[in-house]
Write a protein that holds these residues in place. Sequence first.
Motif, PDB file in Angstrom:
ATOM      1  N   ALA A  28       0.835  -1.209   0.000  1.00 11.53           N
ATOM      2  CA  ALA A  28       0.000   0.000   0.000  1.00 11.53           C
ATOM      3  C   ALA A  28       0.869   1.258   0.000  1.00 11.53           C
ATOM      4  O   ALA A  28       0.628   2.193  -0.783  1.00 11.53           O
ATOM      5  CB  ALA A  28      -0.936  -0.016   1.203  1.00 11.53           C
TER       6      ALA A  28
ATOM      7  N   GLU B  94      10.158   3.236   6.126  1.00 13.63           N
ATOM      8  CA  GLU B  94       9.792   1.871   6.541  1.00 13.63           C
ATOM      9  C   GLU B  94      10.649   1.500   7.749  1.00 13.63           C
ATOM     10  O   GLU B  94      11.865   1.677   7.728  1.00 13.63           O
ATOM     11  CB  GLU B  94      10.011   0.896   5.369  1.00 13.63           C
TER      12      GLU B  94
ATOM     13  N   ALA C 219       3.033  -7.786   5.968  1.00 18.09           N
ATOM     14  CA  ALA C 219       2.201  -8.797   5.294  1.00 18.09           C
ATOM     15  C   ALA C 219       2.541  -8.924   3.810  1.00 18.09           C
ATOM     16  O   ALA C 219       2.389  -9.998   3.224  1.00 18.09           O
ATOM     17  CB  ALA C 219       0.727  -8.445   5.463  1.00 18.09           C
ATOM     18  N   SER C 220       3.036  -7.845   3.199  1.00 15.86           N
ATOM     19  CA  SER C 220       3.294  -7.890   1.749  1.00 15.86           C
ATOM     20  C   SER C 220       4.429  -8.835   1.370  1.00 15.86           C
ATOM     21  O   SER C 220       4.547  -9.225   0.208  1.00 15.86           O
ATOM     22  CB  SER C 220       3.586  -6.481   1.219  1.00 15.86           C
TER      23      SER C 220
ATOM     24  N   GLY D  52      -0.011 -14.888   0.328  1.00 14.19           N
ATOM     25  CA  GLY D  52      -0.194 -15.938  -0.664  1.00 14.19           C
ATOM     26  C   GLY D  52      -0.242 -15.453  -2.104  1.00 14.19           C
ATOM     27  O   GLY D  52      -0.217 -16.264  -3.029  1.00 14.19           O
TER      28      GLY D  52
ATOM     29  N   GLN E 186      -2.614 -14.454  -3.876  1.00 15.97           N
ATOM     30  CA  GLN E 186      -3.812 -14.771  -4.655  1.00 15.97           C
ATOM     31  C   GLN E 186      -4.573 -13.484  -4.972  1.00 15.97           C
ATOM     32  O   GLN E 186      -4.818 -12.665  -4.085  1.00 15.97           O
ATOM     33  CB  GLN E 186      -4.724 -15.706  -3.863  1.00 15.97           C
TER      34      GLN E 186
ATOM     35  N   PHE F 147      -6.095  -3.937   4.647  1.00 20.23           N
ATOM     36  CA  PHE F 147      -6.491  -4.775   3.500  1.00 20.23           C
ATOM     37  C   PHE F 147      -6.319  -6.254   3.848  1.00 20.23           C
ATOM     38  O   PHE F 147      -5.192  -6.752   3.870  1.00 20.23           O
ATOM     39  CB  PHE F 147      -5.595  -4.494   2.289  1.00 20.23           C
TER      40      PHE F 147
ATOM     41  N   GLY G  84      -5.413  -7.632  -0.111  1.00 21.55           N
ATOM     42  CA  GLY G  84      -4.960  -6.449  -0.830  1.00 21.55           C
ATOM     43  C   GLY G  84      -4.566  -6.636  -2.286  1.00 21.55           C
ATOM     44  O   GLY G  84      -4.574  -5.671  -3.054  1.00 21.55           O
TER      45      GLY G  84
HETATM   46  C1  LIG Z   1      -0.085 -15.356   5.616  1.00 22.32           C
HETATM   47  C2  LIG Z   1      -0.819 -14.313   4.799  1.00 22.32           C
HETATM   48  C3  LIG Z   1      -1.391 -14.684   3.576  1.00 22.32           C
HETATM   49  C4  LIG Z   1      -2.062 -13.735   2.809  1.00 22.32           C
HETATM   50  N1  LIG Z   1      -2.528 -14.107   1.580  1.00 22.32           N
HETATM   51  C5  LIG Z   1      -3.105 -13.186   0.774  1.00 22.32           C
HETATM   52  C6  LIG Z   1      -3.505 -13.540  -0.547  1.00 22.32           C
HETATM   53  O1  LIG Z   1      -3.319 -14.671  -1.008  1.00 22.32           O
HETATM   54  N2  LIG Z   1      -4.108 -12.581  -1.303  1.00 22.32           N
HETATM   55  C7  LIG Z   1      -4.331 -11.303  -0.829  1.00 22.32           C
HETATM   56  O2  LIG Z   1      -4.899 -10.487  -1.552  1.00 22.32           O
HETATM   57  N3  LIG Z   1      -3.920 -10.942   0.406  1.00 22.32           N
HETATM   58  C8  LIG Z   1      -3.319 -11.842   1.211  1.00 22.32           C
HETATM   59  N4  LIG Z   1      -2.890 -11.464   2.459  1.00 22.32           N
HETATM   60  C9  LIG Z   1      -3.106 -10.062   2.870  1.00 22.32           C
HETATM   61  C10 LIG Z   1      -2.036  -9.158   2.228  1.00 22.32           C
HETATM   62  O3  LIG Z   1      -0.798  -9.557   2.700  1.00 22.32           O
HETATM   63  C11 LIG Z   1      -2.318  -7.690   2.550  1.00 22.32           C
HETATM   64  O4  LIG Z   1      -3.558  -7.319   1.964  1.00 22.32           O
HETATM   65  C12 LIG Z   1      -1.249  -6.716   2.014  1.00 22.32           C
HETATM   66  O5  LIG Z   1       0.044  -7.214   2.111  1.00 22.32           O
HETATM   67  C13 LIG Z   1      -1.368  -5.403   2.770  1.00 22.32           C
HETATM   68  O6  LIG Z   1      -0.322  -4.540   2.396  1.00 22.32           O
HETATM   69  P1  LIG Z   1       0.003  -3.289   3.309  1.00 22.32           P
HETATM   70  O7  LIG Z   1       1.037  -2.491   2.633  1.00 22.32           O
HETATM   71  O8  LIG Z   1      -1.270  -2.608   3.684  1.00 22.32           O
HETATM   72  O9  LIG Z   1       0.547  -3.916   4.679  1.00 22.32           O
HETATM   73  P2  LIG Z   1       2.023  -4.428   5.075  1.00 22.32           P
HETATM   74  O10 LIG Z   1       2.657  -5.158   3.976  1.00 22.32           O
HETATM   75  O11 LIG Z   1       1.881  -5.123   6.378  1.00 22.32           O
HETATM   76  O12 LIG Z   1       2.846  -3.080   5.249  1.00 22.32           O
HETATM   77  C14 LIG Z   1       2.803  -2.264   6.392  1.00 22.32           C
HETATM   78  C15 LIG Z   1       4.223  -1.778   6.616  1.00 22.32           C
HETATM   79  O13 LIG Z   1       4.226  -0.709   7.548  1.00 22.32           O
HETATM   80  C16 LIG Z   1       5.439  -0.801   8.284  1.00 22.32           C
HETATM   81  N5  LIG Z   1       5.268  -0.014   9.506  1.00 22.32           N
HETATM   82  C17 LIG Z   1       4.361  -0.227  10.488  1.00 22.32           C
HETATM   83  N6  LIG Z   1       4.493   0.708  11.443  1.00 22.32           N
HETATM   84  C18 LIG Z   1       5.507   1.528  11.052  1.00 22.32           C
HETATM   85  C19 LIG Z   1       6.113   2.682  11.630  1.00 22.32           C
HETATM   86  N7  LIG Z   1       5.715   3.179  12.804  1.00 22.32           N
HETATM   87  N8  LIG Z   1       7.123   3.289  10.952  1.00 22.32           N
HETATM   88  C20 LIG Z   1       7.545   2.803   9.748  1.00 22.32           C
HETATM   89  N9  LIG Z   1       7.004   1.700   9.169  1.00 22.32           N
HETATM   90  C21 LIG Z   1       5.996   1.078   9.811  1.00 22.32           C
HETATM   91  C22 LIG Z   1       5.576  -2.300   8.532  1.00 22.32           C
HETATM   92  O14 LIG Z   1       6.892  -2.659   8.885  1.00 22.32           O
HETATM   93  C23 LIG Z   1       5.133  -2.865   7.186  1.00 22.32           C
HETATM   94  O15 LIG Z   1       6.221  -3.071   6.306  1.00 22.32           O
HETATM   95  C24 LIG Z   1      -2.212 -12.388   3.269  1.00 22.32           C
HETATM   96  C25 LIG Z   1      -1.636 -12.022   4.496  1.00 22.32           C
HETATM   97  C26 LIG Z   1      -0.946 -12.962   5.256  1.00 22.32           C
HETATM   98  C27 LIG Z   1      -0.323 -12.525   6.559  1.00 22.32           C
END
Ligand SMILES: Cc1cc2nc3c(=O)[nH]c(=O)nc-3n(C[C@H](O)[C@H](O)[C@H](O)COP(=O)(O)OP(=O)(O)OC[C@H]3O[C@@H](n4cnc5c(N)ncnc54)[C@H](O)[C@@H]3O)c2cc1C
Length: 397
Positions: free
Chosen positions: A14, A33, A41-42, A46, A48, A339, A342
Amino acid sequence: MKNYDVIVVGGGMAGAATTYNLSQSGLNVLLLERDNITSGASGRNGGQVIQLDGRDKDTEAMMNRLQYSTRTVDLLKVYKKDLDFDFEFRQIGSIDVAANEVEYQELKELCHLQVQAGDKEIEFLDWKGLHEICPMLGDNFVGARYRWTDGNLSPFALTHGFVEKSIKYGAEVRTHCRVDSVVIESGRVKGVVAGDEKFAADKVVLATSAWTKELVPELQVIPLRSHAALSEAIPEIKGPAFEVVYEGEIIYGSTQFKSGHILLGGGPDRPRTREEQYDYVMSWKDTQKNASILGKLFPKLGDINIFRCWAGTMGTTPDGLPLAGKTSLADGLFVIAGFPNGMAYISYIAKMLSHLIADKSMETDIDLFDPDRFNDLTVEIPEKYNYTILADYLGRL
Ligand SMILES: Cc1cc2nc3c(=O)[nH]c(=O)nc-3n(C[C@H](O)[C@H](O)[C@H](O)COP(=O)(O)OP(=O)(O)OC[C@H]3O[C@@H](n4cnc5c(N)ncnc54)[C@H](O)[C@@H]3O)c2cc1C
C-alpha cells in the motif's frame, strides 16, 4: 530539516503503490519503513488475486467492492508493462470450492445472485466441470464458484517494482526508520518524528496496516495473524488458485506459482489476543495442519515436501474493507490501511488516493473506504464482530 510534499509511512504494497503514484505525479515524496521493504504482510502473503472473497449475499455491497477489484486487475495488466519488475501476474482463475452438498447449494445460489446483479466473470461448476479444470483436487469436492479473471502474483516483486520505479521518479526511500509519531500542530500535520530525526511535510499518509493504531489510536485497523506453507517446486499442475472452507474450519487458500511451488495458507484455529496476532512463530501444530490439509486437498499429488512455513499479520477492519482517504483527525492526514485481501484492491485504491492527495481528478471516489467510519468504535480482541464480508472467516477466530 528537509521538507517534503508528502511523507508515506510503511513500505508494504500500500505504501509503495502510493509512493509510486505520488512521485509519478511529480510530488517530492519520502517513504519511511521501520524494517525492510515487504517485511510486513506484503512479504508474507499468498499472492492470490481474488476479486470477490467471502460468501456475502448482499449483492449491492458485492458489486460496490467489485468495481474497485476489477479496476485493480486492469491496472495490474498495465503495470506488467510499466514496472521494470516481472511480478508474475497470471490470470489462471480462481475457484471457491464446495466441500459438501450444503456448500454446493450455497455457492450455486450465490453465483446466480451475482450473475443477476451484473457480475459477468463468474460461473458455477458442478463436479464434472470442477474436476475438468482442476484434476488434482480431491474427488470429495463437489462443485465451485469459478472466476476466470482472478489469479496470482508475486507480492514481493510487485512491491519492490513500485519502490524501484518511485526512486526513478525522484522519491526518497529510507528503511530501518521507524516513525514514532505524527507531528500535528493546531490541527494540521507538520511532519513525523523517527527516533532523533524529524521530517517535515504538510501531508502524511499512514500505510502502516496492522500497526496503524500505534500511531493514531482512533483508526480501527485490527491485526489478524495468518500462516502459510510452501511446497517444493513441482511441474505445473492444471488448475486455478482456490479458496475453501475446509472441514468446517476457516478459509484455506492455495495456489501454484510460476516457479512450481504450491502455496497453502489459512488462519489460526483458536481465539487469540491482540498481542498474539503479531506472533510470527509457527507452532508445530500449525505446520502439521498445513501439511495434512495440503495432502487432503491434492491426494493425487502423492508425497510432497513442505519447503517452508511462516506466519504474518495482516490488517482488517470491522467491516472487512480498508480505511483509505483523508481523515478528519488532522488536516493533511491520509490513510491507506487494513487490507485483508490487498492483491485485488491495493493498486487501484492507492492510485485514487494519490490523485486525491495530488488534487488530480479521480476516475472513481473512494468514499466507501472513509477512514473515519469506526473512529468512535471500541474493538476488543478476541470478540465476535458483525462482519458482513468476512463473517465466516473472522467469526471463528
Ligand atoms: C499469511 C498471509 C497470507 C495472505 N494471503 C493473501 C492472498 O493470497 N491474497 C491477498 O490479496 N492478500 C493476502 N494477504 C493479505 C495481504 O498480505 C495484505 O492485503 C497486504 O500485504 C497489505 O499490504 P500493506 O502495505 O497494507 O501492509 P504491510 O505489507 O503489512 O505493510 C505495512 C508496513 O508498515 C510498516 N510499519 C508499520 N508501522 C511503522 C512505523 N511506525 N514506521 C515505519 N514503518 C511502519 C511495517 O513494517 C510494514 O512493512 C495475506 C496475508 C498474510 C499474513
